[in-house]
Design a protein around this motif. Structure first.
Motif, PDB file in Angstrom:
ATOM      1  N   ALA A 174       0.935  -1.175  -0.078  1.00 22.03           N
ATOM      2  CA  ALA A 174       0.010  -0.092   0.011  1.00 22.03           C
ATOM      3  C   ALA A 174       0.993   1.280   0.018  1.00 22.03           C
ATOM      4  CB  ALA A 174      -0.913  -0.037   1.223  1.00 22.03           C
TER       5      ALA A 174
ATOM      6  N   LEU B 225      -2.253   5.565  -6.583  1.00 20.72           N
ATOM      7  CA  LEU B 225      -3.373   6.005  -5.573  1.00 20.72           C
ATOM      8  C   LEU B 225      -4.519   4.885  -5.557  1.00 20.72           C
ATOM      9  CD1 LEU B 225      -3.198   9.872  -5.643  1.00 20.72           C
ATOM     10  CD2 LEU B 225      -2.384   8.357  -3.969  1.00 20.72           C
ATOM     11  N   ILE B 226      -4.856   4.639  -6.689  1.00 24.18           N
ATOM     12  CA  ILE B 226      -5.828   3.657  -7.111  1.00 24.18           C
ATOM     13  C   ILE B 226      -5.676   2.141  -6.405  1.00 24.18           C
ATOM     14  CG2 ILE B 226      -7.570   2.475  -8.543  1.00 24.18           C
ATOM     15  CD1 ILE B 226      -7.254   4.980 -10.507  1.00 24.18           C
TER      16      ILE B 226
ATOM     17  N   ILE C 284      -5.427   2.634  -2.166  1.00 26.58           N
ATOM     18  CA  ILE C 284      -6.409   2.704  -1.445  1.00 26.58           C
ATOM     19  C   ILE C 284      -7.204   1.607  -0.859  1.00 26.58           C
ATOM     20  CG2 ILE C 284      -8.878   3.914  -1.250  1.00 26.58           C
ATOM     21  CD1 ILE C 284      -7.437   6.186  -2.868  1.00 26.58           C
TER      22      ILE C 284
ATOM     23  N   LEU D 158      -4.993  -0.352   1.672  1.00 29.16           N
ATOM     24  CA  LEU D 158      -4.933   0.327   2.732  1.00 29.16           C
ATOM     25  C   LEU D 158      -6.265  -0.127   3.827  1.00 29.16           C
ATOM     26  CD1 LEU D 158      -3.540   3.735   2.509  1.00 29.16           C
ATOM     27  CD2 LEU D 158      -2.516   2.047   3.669  1.00 29.16           C
ATOM     28  N   VAL D 159      -7.344  -0.083   2.909  1.00 25.70           N
ATOM     29  CA  VAL D 159      -8.488  -0.532   3.586  1.00 25.70           C
ATOM     30  C   VAL D 159      -8.464  -2.011   3.971  1.00 25.70           C
ATOM     31  CG1 VAL D 159     -10.999  -0.690   3.226  1.00 25.70           C
ATOM     32  CG2 VAL D 159      -9.777   1.240   2.433  1.00 25.70           C
TER      33      VAL D 159
END
Length: 168
Positions: A88, A127-128, A131, A134-135
């Motif tokens: 991530a 970034l896609i 995210i 990270l979630v």
């Protein structure tokens, strides 16, 4: 860009696998909590087996044995979570690197202005990728923490029950 997409796909698949695996382990642990018979197939069952094997020792030794049994279970619950976290963090960095490489060498400001939007695609890809990673890391890490806490609580409960039996 292809490296970022590959990293994202592999990372998300691994994170999903880890989260589902921890969820299944959690269901087995909760089922074990309802059963008196210790099972080798789940972390709580193995802690309960350590309790059964050490019922004839003093309370301090029992507590140490159960703490040891819990500590042996934690690496399996936490394994792979660091990899998801690193992926991530690396994904947006790879995107920025792609942007910088895409803009490098264009000395003409007019050419650079037209290429910026195209070069920023790798930043967006990074970034896609980051995210959802990270979630998923947050979900898997939370599940792992809850299981670790549950094992520690059950272990403390076993020691408390043993102490009550010794006093009676």
């Amino acid at each position: 860009g292809y490296a970022i997409v590959a990293l994202a796909v592999l990372g998300v698949l691994f994170a999903l696998y880890k989260w589902v695996r921890l969820t299944i382990i959690g269901m087995k642990v909760r089922a074990q909590m309802r059963s008196e018979q210790a099972s080798q197939g789940n972390p709580l069952g193995r802690v309960m087996m350590a309790y059964e094997e050490n019922r004839n020792v003093d309370i301090e030794t029992l507590q140490l044995k159960l703490d040891d049994a819990v500590l042996k279970e934690l690496p399996a619950l936490e394994s792979g979570l660091s990899l998801v976290k690193v992926l991530a963090a690396v994904a947006p960095l790879m995107g920025l690197l792609g942007t910088v490489i895409g803009l490098f060498g264009t000395g003409d400001p007019k050419l650079m202005a037209g290429g910026i939007s195209q070069a920023l695609v790798t930043t967006v890809q990074g970034l896609i990728a980051a995210i959802p990673l990270l979630v998923l890391h947050a979900f898997a890490s939370g599940t792992s923490r809850r299981l670790s806490q549950l094992l520690e609580e059950q272990s403390a409960g076993m020691v408390a029950a043993y102490a009550e039996q010794q006093r009676a």
